[in-house]
Design a protein around this motif. Structure first.
Motif, PDB file in Angstrom:
ATOM      1  N   PHE A   5      45.652  45.775  37.496  1.00 33.17           N
ATOM      2  CA  PHE A   5      46.063  44.808  38.517  1.00 33.17           C
ATOM      3  C   PHE A   5      45.421  45.188  39.839  1.00 33.17           C
ATOM      4  CE2 PHE A   5      48.978  48.294  38.812  1.00 33.17           C
ATOM      5  CZ  PHE A   5      49.325  48.388  40.146  1.00 33.17           C
ATOM      6  N   GLU A   6      45.492  44.277  40.805  1.00 26.89           N
ATOM      7  CA  GLU A   6      44.959  44.515  42.146  1.00 26.89           C
ATOM      8  C   GLU A   6      46.105  44.878  43.092  1.00 26.89           C
ATOM      9  OE1 GLU A   6      41.824  44.538  42.855  1.00 26.89           O
ATOM     10  OE2 GLU A   6      41.018  43.677  41.008  1.00 26.89           O
ATOM     11  N   SER A   7      45.765  45.600  44.139  1.00 27.52           N
ATOM     12  CA  SER A   7      46.786  45.970  45.125  1.00 27.52           C
ATOM     13  C   SER A   7      47.254  44.775  45.942  1.00 27.52           C
ATOM     14  CB  SER A   7      46.257  47.058  46.057  1.00 27.52           C
ATOM     15  OG  SER A   7      45.941  48.218  45.337  1.00 27.52           O
ATOM     16  N   PHE A   8      46.347  43.820  46.171  1.00 33.78           N
ATOM     17  CA  PHE A   8      46.751  42.593  46.852  1.00 33.78           C
ATOM     18  C   PHE A   8      45.878  41.446  46.370  1.00 33.78           C
ATOM     19  CE2 PHE A   8      43.484  44.386  49.587  1.00 33.78           C
ATOM     20  CZ  PHE A   8      42.721  43.287  49.941  1.00 33.78           C
ATOM     21  N   TYR A   9      46.418  40.243  46.501  1.00 33.35           N
ATOM     22  CA  TYR A   9      45.735  39.027  46.066  1.00 33.35           C
ATOM     23  C   TYR A   9      45.740  38.025  47.211  1.00 33.35           C
ATOM     24  CZ  TYR A   9      46.595  40.900  41.363  1.00 33.35           C
ATOM     25  OH  TYR A   9      46.649  41.690  40.243  1.00 33.35           O
ATOM     26  N   GLN A  10      44.616  37.347  47.408  1.00 30.63           N
ATOM     27  CA  GLN A  10      44.587  36.243  48.359  1.00 30.63           C
ATOM     28  C   GLN A  10      45.406  35.086  47.803  1.00 30.63           C
ATOM     29  OE1 GLN A  10      43.374  36.440  51.328  1.00 30.63           O
ATOM     30  NE2 GLN A  10      42.116  38.289  51.194  1.00 30.63           N
ATOM     31  N   GLY A  11      45.998  34.307  48.682  1.00 36.09           N
ATOM     32  CA  GLY A  11      46.855  33.221  48.240  1.00 36.09           C
ATOM     33  C   GLY A  11      46.142  32.149  47.441  1.00 36.09           C
ATOM     34  N   ASN A  12      44.812  32.105  47.524  1.00 39.30           N
ATOM     35  CA  ASN A  12      44.061  31.084  46.792  1.00 39.30           C
ATOM     36  C   ASN A  12      43.422  31.627  45.518  1.00 39.30           C
ATOM     37  OD1 ASN A  12      42.316  32.688  48.330  1.00 39.30           O
ATOM     38  ND2 ASN A  12      40.716  31.134  48.302  1.00 39.30           N
ATOM     39  N   SER A  13      43.772  32.851  45.101  1.00 39.31           N
ATOM     40  CA  SER A  13      43.173  33.449  43.904  1.00 39.31           C
ATOM     41  C   SER A  13      44.230  33.582  42.809  1.00 39.31           C
ATOM     42  CB  SER A  13      42.574  34.817  44.232  1.00 39.31           C
ATOM     43  OG  SER A  13      43.586  35.715  44.662  1.00 39.31           O
ATOM     44  N   ASN A  14      43.766  33.798  41.589  1.00 37.92           N
ATOM     45  CA  ASN A  14      44.673  33.976  40.465  1.00 37.92           C
ATOM     46  C   ASN A  14      45.313  35.361  40.533  1.00 37.92           C
ATOM     47  OD1 ASN A  14      44.064  31.463  39.393  1.00 37.92           O
ATOM     48  ND2 ASN A  14      42.390  32.257  38.141  1.00 37.92           N
TER      49      ASN A  14
END
Length: 561
Positions: free
Chosen positions: A390-399
């Protein structure tokens, strides 16, 4: 592209180019005009305006949305690296745009929490309507740093959402350093460096077998490319210090030397070469590996023969000749006495990266694969039966996608188990539980429906006392709300470039008449006419000849002739 009996507009992103390309592929053998109903605002993917010639079909856009132009300020693009290093400054590039006729000024600021870290006054005119801002921000604390960039709104500005963008940077306190060691040049070396350094946490340096010894302790991993007897001192050091390494073995490798410096493996020497393709092993346990269509990649040039290990090993890619997959390793890893090693038995991996780009129009899949391998080799964490990604953070427009792999006690992939994820909103304390879905031999879940916030999660197999946990943050960003007007210019240009025509929604009925009256789309009926005689003349000729012969025989027999 997908089929459905209903239409909704609840997706977070728009890729017009993909929709047009997919339709063109489906109808590539026929003339099938495409009707596009859209406001023309694309949020990701290739630019559909300049790809019009590749669609092979005329496109007829029906333009939706407000076409009235209002004065508007917006942050068009914000570029920043995903990672920064503690006590360093990281660069930020921001493109701000003004759409209007009168001169205006606005204040651009970047905040972390309530603290202003950067501020600048920007002036715009009708002709000077864009600015590129380059500045740096400090990275003072380890962890995820969340920032807000904003432009002060105009007095009568209608769309103020696009004046603000949130972004995040993960601050880390160290950088993985990797050494690639070879005594000759090869395209594989550049590709390995390019792929590894696609992750900003890693740097790659080149050495020959002699110069590396002076500073080998500065590197967490060494990649040895096709070693020979010049590498003797290096191998003595690696064996003495038990250092992790990645060895690429190919036709230029001195196999006799390689066999002499290791007791853990021996390579069969045949002095012959062979081309081998790769086939993903489903039971590979050390880390999660996505199948990036390895079997479609060009073959690697390798020594004919097999490598025999005297210690436990895991096959990541099996050798494949033609359509036959053999249970011999093309890429394998070992973990013994605290040392991790990988062995790639072939050269020309540079062709794999190029082929991956042809398949996906991106280098990301191949680079992620190489970086997963490097991350495993550069670490000494104990192997687990449950691996998560997993990623530490995700942009609101990404999966927001989380992956997991689960293995039984024999470290064989267990696809029969049920994995459960428990997600907790750290701020609201709301808890939700979901099952993970098995997809391409990985358990996955897409949490894109979660609202922007901080989350913690745990994943565990049902009925087992094994748990893995993590934390991530979804940054607030509503990409579809960044647009105020329909993009009439791009849609009209798309129609012109594809030999179609554009219409506003009030003219939508005209498109029916235009399509019906366009001779290019007239229905053409084709028929094939085959004429066959009622009686085949060959059989008729045979029947006549037989009748005449019979008559002559009977007359002769009865003495009439």
């Amino acid at each position: 592209m997908s089929s459905s009996d209903s239409i909704n507009f609840n997706k977070n992103q728009t890729n017009i180019d993909k929709a047009l390309s997919d339709l063109s592929e489906v109808y590539k053998k026929s003339t099938s005009p495409i009707v596009l109903i859209s406001d023309g605002n694309q949020t990701f993917g290739n630019d559909y305006e300049f790809n019009a010639s590749s669609y092979n079909q005329p496109v007829y856009p029906i333009i939706l949305g407000d076409t009235t132009v209002f004065s508007d300020l917006k942050i068009h693009q914000l570029n920043v690296n995903k990672y920064a290093f503690l006590k360093n400054k990281f660069p930020v590039e921001t493109i701000v745009v003004y759409n209007g006729n009168t001169p205006v000024s606005s204040q651009f600021t970047v905040k972390r929490g309530g603290t202003i870290l950067f501020s600048e006054t920007i002036k715009f005119t009708k002709t000077n309507n864009s600015k590129v801002l380059n500045f740096t921000l400090p990275a003072n604390r380890v962890g995820i740093a969340k920032y807000t960039a904003s432009l002060s709104a105009l007095e009568n500005e209608k769309n103020k959402i696009n004046n603000t963008k949130n972004f995040g940077v993960e601050v880390i306190n160290q950088k993985t350093k990797i050494a690639i060691i070879s005594d000759f040049s090869h395209p594989d070396l550049g590709v390995l460096k390019k792929s590894i350094e696609s992750n900003e946490q890693r740097t790659v340096s080149f050495f020959n077998p002699k110069t590396i010894l002076k500073q080998i302790n500065d590197f967490q991993l060494v990649i040895i490319y096709q070693p020979n007897n010049k590498f003797k001192d290096l191998y003595n050091y690696i064996n003495k210090e038990n250092k992790n390494n990645f060895v690429v073995i190919g036709p230029k490798t001195d196999l006799k030397f390689l066999n002499s410096v290791s007791e853990n493996y021996q390579y069969e020497i045949t002095k012959q070469e062979e081309n081998y393709q790769g086939s993903l092993s489903l039971n590979y346990a050390p880390f999660i590996v996505d199948d990036i269509d390895f079997e479609s990649f060009p073959p690697l040039l390798s020594n004919y023969g097999n490598i025999k290990f005297a210690i436990p090993y895991q096959i990541l890619l099996k050798k494949k000749i033609g359509n036959v997959s053999v249970n011999n390793p093309l890429l394998a890893t070992t973990e013994h006495n605290g040392r991790r090693e990988a062995f790639l038995l072939g050269e020309n991996i540079w062709q794999w990266r190029l082929h991956s780009y042809l398949n996906t129009k991106s280098f990301n899949q191949f680079d992620d694969f190489i970086n997963s391998l490097v991350q495993y080799l550069a670490s000494n964490k104990k192997r687990s039966r449950l691996n998560i990604e997993f990623e530490s953070f995700y942009q609101g427009n990404s999966n927001v996608e989380i992956k997991a792999q689960y293995f039984d006690k024999n470290y064989e992939l267990d696809t029969r188990s049920e994995l459960i994820i428990k997600v907790i909103d750290v701020i609201s304390k709301e808890e939700q539980t979901f099952p993970l879905t098995l997809k391409n031999n990985n358990f996955t879940i897409d949490l894109s429906f979660l609202k922007p916030s901080k989350y913690s999660f745990t994943i565990s197999p049902k009925g087992e006392n094994i748990v893995r946990s993590g934390d991530f943050e979804i940054l607030e960003y509503y990409v579809e709300q960044q647009f105020l007007n329909a993009n009439t210019i791009k849609l009209k240009q798309l129609a012109n470039n594809s030999n179609g025509n554009s219409y506003f929604v009030a003219e939508s009925e005209a498109i029916i008449n235009d399509l019906l009256n366009d001779n290019r789309f007239s229905i053409i009926q084709k028929s094939n006419k085959n004429s066959l005689p009622l009686v085949d003349w060959k059989y008729l000729l045979f029947l006549i000849a037989l009748s005449l012969a019979t008559e002559w025989f009977l007359r002769k027999y009865n003495g009439l002739i």
